[in-house]
Design a protein around this motif. Structure first.
Motif, mmCIF file in Angstrom:
data_model
loop_
_atom_site.group_PDB
_atom_site.id
_atom_site.type_symbol
_atom_site.label_atom_id
_atom_site.label_comp_id
_atom_site.label_asym_id
_atom_site.label_seq_id
_atom_site.Cartn_x
_atom_site.Cartn_y
_atom_site.Cartn_z
ATOM 1 N N PHE A 242 -1.289 -3.695 1.354
ATOM 2 C CA PHE A 242 -1.422 -2.242 1.520
ATOM 3 C C PHE A 242 -0.338 -1.253 1.543
ATOM 4 C CE2 PHE A 242 -2.692 1.535 4.104
ATOM 5 C CZ PHE A 242 -3.901 1.960 3.890
ATOM 6 N N VAL A 243 0.633 -1.766 1.820
ATOM 7 C CA VAL A 243 2.017 -1.041 1.942
ATOM 8 C C VAL A 243 2.563 -0.689 0.332
ATOM 9 C CG1 VAL A 243 4.378 -1.166 2.399
ATOM 10 C CG2 VAL A 243 2.544 -1.748 4.423
ATOM 11 N N LYS A 244 2.243 -1.709 -0.380
ATOM 12 C CA LYS A 244 2.917 -1.942 -1.713
ATOM 13 C C LYS A 244 1.764 -0.867 -2.482
ATOM 14 C CE LYS A 244 3.164 -4.892 -5.830
ATOM 15 N NZ LYS A 244 1.874 -4.400 -6.528
ATOM 16 N N GLN A 245 0.861 -0.984 -2.230
ATOM 17 C CA GLN A 245 -0.251 0.059 -2.952
ATOM 18 C C GLN A 245 0.303 1.380 -2.615
ATOM 19 O OE1 GLN A 245 -2.814 -0.336 -4.992
ATOM 20 N NE2 GLN A 245 -2.061 -2.122 -5.228
ATOM 21 N N VAL A 246 0.238 1.768 -1.458
ATOM 22 C CA VAL A 246 0.822 3.199 -0.887
ATOM 23 C C VAL A 246 2.092 3.513 -1.533
ATOM 24 C CG1 VAL A 246 1.468 4.581 1.014
ATOM 25 C CG2 VAL A 246 -0.406 3.121 1.393
ATOM 26 N N LEU A 247 3.269 2.586 -1.448
ATOM 27 C CA LEU A 247 4.333 2.928 -2.002
ATOM 28 C C LEU A 247 4.366 3.223 -3.810
ATOM 29 C CD1 LEU A 247 6.926 0.685 0.055
ATOM 30 C CD2 LEU A 247 6.254 3.266 0.337
ATOM 31 N N SER A 248 3.670 2.369 -4.147
ATOM 32 C CA SER A 248 3.452 2.333 -5.846
ATOM 33 C C SER A 248 2.473 3.732 -6.109
ATOM 34 C CB SER A 248 3.010 1.109 -6.308
ATOM 35 O OG SER A 248 1.680 0.885 -5.958
ATOM 36 N N SER A 249 1.894 4.112 -5.181
ATOM 37 C CA SER A 249 1.054 5.265 -5.432
ATOM 38 C C SER A 249 1.874 6.436 -5.389
ATOM 39 C CB SER A 249 -0.293 5.182 -4.553
ATOM 40 O OG SER A 249 -1.103 4.298 -4.867
ATOM 41 N N LEU A 250 2.918 6.442 -4.658
ATOM 42 C CA LEU A 250 3.610 7.750 -4.252
ATOM 43 C C LEU A 250 4.480 8.357 -5.337
ATOM 44 C CD1 LEU A 250 4.649 7.014 -0.607
ATOM 45 C CD2 LEU A 250 2.729 8.650 -1.426
ATOM 46 N N TRP A 251 5.096 7.199 -6.328
ATOM 47 C CA TRP A 251 5.897 7.355 -7.425
ATOM 48 C C TRP A 251 5.033 8.544 -8.281
ATOM 49 C CZ3 TRP A 251 9.776 9.333 -9.328
ATOM 50 C CH2 TRP A 251 10.208 9.016 -10.714
ATOM 51 N N PRO A 252 3.919 8.092 -8.806
ATOM 52 C CA PRO A 252 3.198 9.124 -9.926
ATOM 53 C C PRO A 252 2.972 10.384 -9.237
ATOM 54 C CG PRO A 252 1.920 6.984 -9.465
ATOM 55 C CD PRO A 252 2.975 6.940 -8.563
ATOM 56 N N VAL A 253 2.662 10.579 -7.827
ATOM 57 C CA VAL A 253 2.243 11.912 -7.245
ATOM 58 C C VAL A 253 3.417 12.696 -7.228
ATOM 59 C CG1 VAL A 253 1.382 12.769 -5.047
ATOM 60 C CG2 VAL A 253 0.512 10.782 -5.865
ATOM 61 N N VAL B 110 -2.269 -1.615 -11.679
ATOM 62 C CA VAL B 110 -2.401 0.031 -11.803
ATOM 63 C C VAL B 110 -2.551 0.316 -10.432
ATOM 64 C CG1 VAL B 110 -3.666 1.829 -12.669
ATOM 65 C CG2 VAL B 110 -3.484 -0.304 -13.751
ATOM 66 N N SER B 111 -1.602 1.216 -10.059
ATOM 67 C CA SER B 111 -1.646 1.985 -8.434
ATOM 68 C C SER B 111 -2.813 2.997 -8.501
ATOM 69 C CB SER B 111 -0.444 2.366 -8.201
ATOM 70 O OG SER B 111 -0.197 3.578 -8.788
ATOM 71 N N ILE B 112 -3.401 3.087 -7.233
ATOM 72 C CA ILE B 112 -4.552 3.834 -7.130
ATOM 73 C C ILE B 112 -3.939 5.269 -7.329
ATOM 74 C CG2 ILE B 112 -4.061 4.159 -4.514
ATOM 75 C CD1 ILE B 112 -7.489 3.874 -6.086
ATOM 76 N N GLY B 113 -2.791 5.523 -6.836
ATOM 77 C CA GLY B 113 -2.007 7.010 -6.940
ATOM 78 C C GLY B 113 -1.972 7.461 -8.462
ATOM 79 N N ALA B 114 -1.753 6.320 -9.397
ATOM 80 C CA ALA B 114 -1.536 6.692 -10.745
ATOM 81 C C ALA B 114 -3.107 6.986 -11.392
ATOM 82 C CB ALA B 114 -0.929 5.655 -11.622
ATOM 83 N N VAL B 115 -3.862 6.440 -10.805
ATOM 84 C CA VAL B 115 -5.352 6.624 -11.274
ATOM 85 C C VAL B 115 -5.649 7.949 -10.715
ATOM 86 C CG1 VAL B 115 -7.850 6.067 -10.897
ATOM 87 C CG2 VAL B 115 -5.961 4.078 -11.235
ATOM 88 N N TYR B 116 -5.563 8.387 -9.548
ATOM 89 C CA TYR B 116 -6.151 9.755 -9.088
ATOM 90 C C TYR B 116 -5.069 10.839 -9.649
ATOM 91 C CZ TYR B 116 -9.516 8.358 -5.589
ATOM 92 O OH TYR B 116 -10.679 8.037 -5.197
#
Lengths: 181, 105
Positions: free
Chosen positions: A149-160, B39-45
């Protein structure tokens, strides 16, 4: 093949019912069945009693809400403050209180809320929680699932963050150009 | 007319393939399966939001469910400009590949 005793058969039946409830996303039914299952072995505590009562109360509220919405007898203000999503959240919180394994790191979700656009917050958190509870925890256990869960959140923050920085740089460049011209 | 990158094309194809069941997590899982990388969920959104601004996809919010802790799903659908952009991207790619001499034994 070993013959099951009457009690063992009953246990198997209960487990099947619990799995069916989980598969259909009926967390509240799962918790009630689990309590019933455990009640036969250990005496009911005050907290169990309270949880069961809460579930019955919330189930009733949900029926009332559905009826009111169906017949259009509900004001917009009430609808907004007492949504079905809110009820589900309470159901879900009680399930998680009962099963520590299903608790995701709340600080990681808070990071998402801080940085994601408002329109995506609920959808992203919901997607992660769904996969966390129903795929990762059963497959790899609670500790590995929390790490996931933590890995998903951290890796999701970079694109944002990258998108935000690029947007800000674009606005800065455009304003510089306008200033010069 | 908007252009699109490789990842955007993969996301559009994943949504087309999933049909009515295309939401963030299913798109992410489909992408991981097809692209064979995480693939991260953030990249998808982020990509979906960008494509929504371009008019390639549209979104709507579903019913909140208990299994997601009362959080609603955000579903996506490919719109006509998205289909056109996909076709254009394929034509361009085919045209570039056609320039290469075919290897024959």
């Amino acid at each position: 093949v070993a013959k099951l005793t009457k009690r063992q058969k009953r246990e198997v039946d209960m487990r099947v019912l619990m799995e069916q409830a989980l598969a259909h996303g009926e967390d509240w039914k799962y918790v009630l069945l689990k309590r019933k299952f455990e009640r036969e072995r250990v005496p009911l505590t005050h907290y169990d009693q309270y949880t069961s009562e809460m579930f019955e109360y919330l189930g009733e509220q949900r029926r009332v809400l559905r009826n009111a919405r169906k017949h259009g007898g509900m004001s917009r203000h009430l609808d907004a403050s007492f949504s079905e999503g809110h009820l589900f959240r309470v159901f879900s919180d009680i399930v998680v209180m009962n099963d520590k394994r299903l608790r995701h790191p709340i600080w990681a979700e808070y990071l998402l809320y801080l940085l994601l656009p408002r329109a995506d917050r609920d959808a992203v958190a919901g997607d992660l929680i769904e996969e966390f509870r129903y795929t990762i925890v059963p497959k790899f256990g609670a500790r590995a699932a929390r790490f996931w869960f933590v890995k998903q959140v951290l890796s999701s923050l970079w694109p944002v963050l990258k998108q935000r920085v690029l947007k800000a740089l674009g606005i800065l460049a455009a304003s510089k150009y306008l200033w010069r011209s | 007319m908007g252009t699109m990158g490789e990842f955007e094309r993969a996301v559009l194809l994943a949504i087309s393939r999933l049909g009515d069941g295309a939401y963030g997590m299913s798109v992410r899982q489909e992408l991981e399966k097809r692209l064979k990388r995480s693939v991260s969920i953030g990249a998808v959104y982020t990509t979906l939001d960008r494509m929504e601004e371009k008019g390639f996809v549209s979104s709507w919010v579903g019913e909140p469910t208990a299994e997601r802790g009362g959080r609603a799903k955000k579903y996506f659908r490919v719109e006509a400009p998205g289909v056109q952009a996909l076709n254009r991207s394929k034509e361009m790619s085919d045209a570039v590949w056609a320039l290469l001499p075919m290897r024959t034994k």
